[in-house]
Structure formats: structure tokens, C-alpha cells
Design a protein around this motif. Structure first.
Motif, PDB file in Angstrom:
ATOM      1  N   LYS A  88       0.775  -1.137   0.247  1.00  0.00           N
ATOM      2  CA  LYS A  88      -0.063   0.013   0.082  1.00  0.00           C
ATOM      3  C   LYS A  88       0.852   1.464   0.088  1.00  0.00           C
ATOM      4  O   LYS A  88       0.622   2.304  -0.659  1.00  0.00           O
ATOM      5  CB  LYS A  88      -0.774   0.209   1.212  1.00  0.00           C
ATOM      6  CG  LYS A  88      -1.948  -0.823   1.156  1.00  0.00           C
ATOM      7  CD  LYS A  88      -2.730  -1.062   2.216  1.00  0.00           C
ATOM      8  CE  LYS A  88      -3.866  -2.311   2.542  1.00  0.00           C
ATOM      9  NZ  LYS A  88      -4.610  -2.093   3.786  1.00  0.00           N
ATOM     10  N   LYS A  89       1.842   1.276   0.610  1.00  0.00           N
ATOM     11  CA  LYS A  89       3.004   2.520   0.659  1.00  0.00           C
ATOM     12  C   LYS A  89       3.586   2.599  -0.392  1.00  0.00           C
ATOM     13  O   LYS A  89       4.018   3.625  -1.079  1.00  0.00           O
ATOM     14  CB  LYS A  89       4.077   2.101   1.953  1.00  0.00           C
ATOM     15  CG  LYS A  89       3.119   2.400   3.320  1.00  0.00           C
ATOM     16  CD  LYS A  89       4.088   2.017   4.575  1.00  0.00           C
ATOM     17  CE  LYS A  89       3.398   2.103   5.717  1.00  0.00           C
ATOM     18  NZ  LYS A  89       4.368   1.868   6.916  1.00  0.00           N
ATOM     19  N   ASP A 102      -2.155  -1.496  -7.047  1.00  0.00           N
ATOM     20  CA  ASP A 102      -3.754  -1.856  -6.582  1.00  0.00           C
ATOM     21  C   ASP A 102      -3.795  -3.267  -6.908  1.00  0.00           C
ATOM     22  O   ASP A 102      -4.580  -3.901  -5.831  1.00  0.00           O
ATOM     23  CB  ASP A 102      -4.859  -0.842  -7.469  1.00  0.00           C
ATOM     24  CG  ASP A 102      -4.437   0.693  -6.854  1.00  0.00           C
ATOM     25  OD1 ASP A 102      -4.295   1.025  -5.513  1.00  0.00           O
ATOM     26  OD2 ASP A 102      -4.741   1.367  -7.675  1.00  0.00           O
ATOM     27  N   SER A 142       5.003   6.727  -8.990  1.00  0.00           N
ATOM     28  CA  SER A 142       4.651   7.864  -9.896  1.00  0.00           C
ATOM     29  C   SER A 142       3.905   7.172 -11.216  1.00  0.00           C
ATOM     30  O   SER A 142       2.853   8.009 -11.498  1.00  0.00           O
ATOM     31  CB  SER A 142       5.799   8.547 -10.648  1.00  0.00           C
ATOM     32  OG  SER A 142       6.622   9.044  -9.643  1.00  0.00           O
ATOM     33  N   LYS A 163       0.929   2.154 -10.342  1.00  0.00           N
ATOM     34  CA  LYS A 163      -0.264   2.551  -9.357  1.00  0.00           C
ATOM     35  C   LYS A 163      -1.041   1.373  -9.595  1.00  0.00           C
ATOM     36  O   LYS A 163      -1.658   0.859  -8.478  1.00  0.00           O
ATOM     37  CB  LYS A 163      -0.711   3.884  -9.419  1.00  0.00           C
ATOM     38  CG  LYS A 163       0.385   5.002  -8.921  1.00  0.00           C
ATOM     39  CD  LYS A 163      -0.236   6.280  -9.127  1.00  0.00           C
ATOM     40  CE  LYS A 163       0.628   7.319  -8.423  1.00  0.00           C
ATOM     41  NZ  LYS A 163       0.579   7.282  -6.793  1.00  0.00           N
ATOM     42  N   ARG A 221       2.143   1.864  -3.355  1.00  0.00           N
ATOM     43  CA  ARG A 221       1.364   2.353  -4.352  1.00  0.00           C
ATOM     44  C   ARG A 221       1.409   3.930  -4.143  1.00  0.00           C
ATOM     45  O   ARG A 221       1.304   4.599  -5.122  1.00  0.00           O
ATOM     46  CB  ARG A 221       0.017   1.723  -4.189  1.00  0.00           C
ATOM     47  CG  ARG A 221      -0.772   1.896  -5.225  1.00  0.00           C
ATOM     48  CD  ARG A 221      -1.915   3.168  -4.667  1.00  0.00           C
ATOM     49  NE  ARG A 221      -2.801   3.326  -5.523  1.00  0.00           N
ATOM     50  CZ  ARG A 221      -3.036   4.519  -6.295  1.00  0.00           C
ATOM     51  NH1 ARG A 221      -2.188   5.482  -6.028  1.00  0.00           N
ATOM     52  NH2 ARG A 221      -3.953   4.646  -7.300  1.00  0.00           N
ATOM     53  N   GLU A 222       1.285   3.977  -2.826  1.00  0.00           N
ATOM     54  CA  GLU A 222       1.503   5.767  -2.566  1.00  0.00           C
ATOM     55  C   GLU A 222       2.608   6.479  -2.988  1.00  0.00           C
ATOM     56  O   GLU A 222       2.463   7.545  -3.497  1.00  0.00           O
ATOM     57  CB  GLU A 222       1.201   6.153  -0.923  1.00  0.00           C
ATOM     58  CG  GLU A 222      -0.316   5.462  -0.480  1.00  0.00           C
ATOM     59  CD  GLU A 222      -0.003   5.601   0.942  1.00  0.00           C
ATOM     60  OE1 GLU A 222       0.908   6.168   1.724  1.00  0.00           O
ATOM     61  OE2 GLU A 222      -1.127   5.130   1.736  1.00  0.00           O
ATOM     62  N   THR A 223       3.552   5.896  -3.243  1.00  0.00           N
ATOM     63  CA  THR A 223       4.887   6.363  -3.744  1.00  0.00           C
ATOM     64  C   THR A 223       5.276   6.458  -4.961  1.00  0.00           C
ATOM     65  O   THR A 223       5.898   7.171  -5.509  1.00  0.00           O
ATOM     66  CB  THR A 223       5.936   5.399  -2.805  1.00  0.00           C
ATOM     67  OG1 THR A 223       5.790   5.429  -1.770  1.00  0.00           O
ATOM     68  CG2 THR A 223       7.487   6.244  -3.199  1.00  0.00           C
TER      69      THR A 223
END
Length: 166
Positions: free
Chosen positions: A29-30, A45, A36, A41, A32-34
């Protein structure tokens, strides 16, 4: 847990997989947030969803053997998660494309660990005559391999070339 039989070892391995999935879920999950790249992404997911599905299936298998899914802590994944944090999430990488390349590399290391676990557990289940368990674990293995191939496609298709241009 004392391991005396192949069944004991099988359950121990399932618990290890469950623990590994729990740890990789949070760090994925982290990642994915990081990330670009939009493709990356979306792949992450899907990876998170796949890990959650795998956890549900493995938890059900463990409970079907009257065992506690949280009966084991996976030290191998703990180390991989530390590497993910050090080399992708918290790393001093100034270019988003280079970071994406690192994210893929780190994610694939975790995926390969998961594939080893699923494959081993499926082989144990087959030997023990647990046909349904084996089929479930083979499905988890196939799904993880599919995600790994997708990551390779993103790396080779776009991310590595863009990182090279940085």
C-alpha cells in the motif's frame, strides 16, 4: 508449534505465508502511494487486492485444519519489508522514474518469496492428498506469477526506459 509430521510442517508453512502476506500488504500500500507511474499504481492496486485474496484463502485453509492463522511470524518477509522501505519508500531517490524502477524491483522480490511459499505449500498439500487445498494454493501461485509478469512488463515496457533518461 512442534513439527513432527508433514501435516505439521504444512500448517506451519501456511501460517508463514499468512504472516508474509500481512506484512507485504501494508508495505505494498505504501509502495502504491509512492509510485509515480499510473500503470504501476494500477498494478500495485491489483497486487494489494491479490494479497488480500490470498490472505483470505490461506486463512480459510489454516482454520480448516483447526489452527490459528497468526501462529507464525515470517522473518523472511520481515527482512524483505525492511529492504523495501530502505530502497524504495524511504530511499533518497530524486527522480520518480528511478524510484518506480526501484519499487518494481522491491515488489518483485516480495512476490518471488510468496511464489516460493505457495509452491512449497501446494506440493505439501498434494503429497498429503489435500486436493482442494492444493488447487487453492496453485491458484494463489498462478495469481502471484501473473502479477509478477505484469510488473516485468511495466518495467521493460516503460519504467526502465524512463529511468534511463533521468
Amino acid at each position: 508449534m512442534t513439527i513432527r509430521t508433514l501435516t505439521d510442517l504444512y500448517i506451519d508453512q501456511l501460517q508463514d505465508i499468512y504472516s508474509a502476506n500481512r506484512q507485504s500488504l501494508e508495505v505494498s500500500k505504501k509502495l502504491r502511494e509512492t509510485a509515480s507511474s499510473g500503470d504501476l499504481k494500477r498494478a500495485l492496486d491489483n497486487g494489494v487486492s491479490g494479497i488480500e485474496e490470498g490472505m483470505t484463502k490461506v486463512k480459510s485453509l489454516i482454520e480448516g485444519h483447526k489452527a490459528d492463522p497468526t501462529g507464525e511470524f515470517c522473518k523472511g518477509m520481515e527482512g524483505l519489508v525492511k529492504e523495501v522501505k530502505a530502497h524504495a519508500i524511504n530511499a533518497d531517490i530524486t527522480d520518480g522514474d528511478v524510484r518506480d524502477a526501484s519499487i518494481i524491483a522491491q515488489y518483485q522480490r516480495m512476490a518471488h518469496y510468496a511464489m516460493a511459499g505457495y509452491g512449497t505449500a501446494a506440493a505439501f498439500a498434494e503429497r498429503l492428498g489435500l486436493t482442494n487445498d492444493a488447487a487453492t494454493l496453485r491458484k494463489c501461485l498462478d495469481d502471484t506469477q501473473s502479477g509478477d509478469r505484469r510488473m516485468t512488463g511495466i518495467a521493460v515496457g516503460t519504467v526502465n526506459a524512463e529511468a534511463m533518461a533521468a
